[in-house]
Design an enzyme around this catalytic site. Structure first.
Site, PDB file in Angstrom:
ATOM      1  N   SER A 145       1.113   5.771  -6.875  1.00 43.74           N
ATOM      2  CA  SER A 145       0.978   7.027  -6.146  1.00 43.74           C
ATOM      3  C   SER A 145       2.247   7.817  -6.409  1.00 43.74           C
ATOM      4  O   SER A 145       3.283   7.251  -6.792  1.00 43.74           O
ATOM      5  CB  SER A 145       0.841   6.764  -4.641  1.00 43.74           C
ATOM      6  OG  SER A 145       1.032   7.941  -3.883  1.00 43.74           O
ATOM      7  N   TYR A 158       2.980   2.528   3.463  1.00 46.35           N
ATOM      8  CA  TYR A 158       2.346   2.962   2.214  1.00 46.35           C
ATOM      9  C   TYR A 158       3.387   3.192   1.128  1.00 46.35           C
ATOM     10  O   TYR A 158       3.237   2.718  -0.006  1.00 46.35           O
ATOM     11  CB  TYR A 158       1.544   4.235   2.472  1.00 46.35           C
ATOM     12  CG  TYR A 158       0.730   4.697   1.284  1.00 46.35           C
ATOM     13  CD1 TYR A 158      -0.443   4.044   0.934  1.00 46.35           C
ATOM     14  CD2 TYR A 158       1.123   5.795   0.532  1.00 46.35           C
ATOM     15  CE1 TYR A 158      -1.205   4.462  -0.150  1.00 46.35           C
ATOM     16  CE2 TYR A 158       0.376   6.229  -0.550  1.00 46.35           C
ATOM     17  CZ  TYR A 158      -0.791   5.563  -0.890  1.00 46.35           C
ATOM     18  OH  TYR A 158      -1.537   5.990  -1.956  1.00 46.35           O
TER      19      TYR A 158
END
Length: 269
Positions: A145, A158
């Site tokens: 990401s 995350y």
């Protein structure tokens, strides 16, 4: 797709019943690959995903439903995949996200995110890569990401999982860099780091932003993009799929240990 250069290869794509994972599975199928898809969903969702990958041109499609929170289930899946003919291309795409402050994050949230986003990739890689090394060809593509490269507020679990995935990928790239050669294609490990991409994973954030700005969904998306992504455009999952396929070419044998942002300039700021 007419270039079926992967027709002698097999791929396993985790989290591929929808979104980016499905787009990657379709793209690999279009290049002639045998594709094992994996994920959650009802029978109709799974059948739809299998049909989409088959229609894209996959030589064969198989479905796995291993619980990525369970190392034993991952081990069983990888053994079955090996018996199916081995995994030449491993795409770790499955992921979960929960937006929460560090103060409000609890142990359950931390464990849930780290287990699926990072630990599962560790287990699939350690089980798939030795055979890649023996064959002299292998591709591991980890869908990290933009948050594997930069941080944002209220995403500690995350961000930690994605930074960890990037770091682990670099270690694996170094350990396998000298295996194989230009002719065989070598063994490479890379991350793709998407920014805002049109998937269901970001819908809660779009909804929250829509409520903040007091407009419709379009206004909510525009506000998200203005904050982080200079291109002011979201990516389409198929664009991520095309990049993944490109990384599988033999001529990408010297591209390893990289993290490729697809973020409209987000990390350039």
């Amino acid at each position: 797709m007419t270039d079926r250069f992967l027709q002698d290869k097999a791929a396993l794509v985790t989290g591929s019943t929808q979104g980016i994972g499905l787009a990657i599975a379709e793209a690999l199928g279009g290049a002639g690959c045998r594709v094992a898809i994996h994920g959650l969903g009802d029978a109709a969702t799974i059948e739809s995903a299998e049909t989409a990958v088959r229609d894209a041109g996959a030589a064969e499609v198989r479905f796995f439903n291993a619980d990525l929170r369970d190392p034993g289930a991952i081990g069983s899946m990888m053994r079955e995949a090996a018996e199916w003919g081995g995994v030449d291309i491993l795409v770790n795409n499955a992921g979960v996200q929960k937006t929460t402050s560090l103060e409000d994050a609890d142990t359950e949230t931390w464990n849930a995110v780290i287990t699926v986003n990072l630990s599962a990739a560790f287990h699939t890689m350690r089980l798939a890569m030795p055979a890649m090394g023996e064959r002299g060809y292998g591709r591991v593509i980890n869908i990290a990401s933009v948050h594997g490269l930069v941080a944002s507020r209220e995403k500690a679990p995350y961000v930690a999982s994605k930074f960890g995935l990037v770091g682990m990928s670099r270690v694996a790239a170094l350990e396998y860099a000298a295996l194989g050669d230009r002719a065989s294609g070598g063994v490479t490990v890379n991350c793709i780091c998407p920014g805002w991409t049109e998937t269901s994973l970001i819908e809660p954030q779009i909804e929250a932003r829509t409520q903040q700005v007091g407009g419709g969904r379009t206004e909510g998306i525009a506000d998200l993009l203005r904050e982080k992504q200079p291109s002011l455009r979201m990516s389409d999952p198929m664009e991520i799929g095309a990049l993944a396929v490109w990384l599988c070419h033999r001529h990408a044998h010297n591209i390893t240990g990289t993290s490729v942002p697809v973020d409209g300039g987000w990390t350039a700021q």
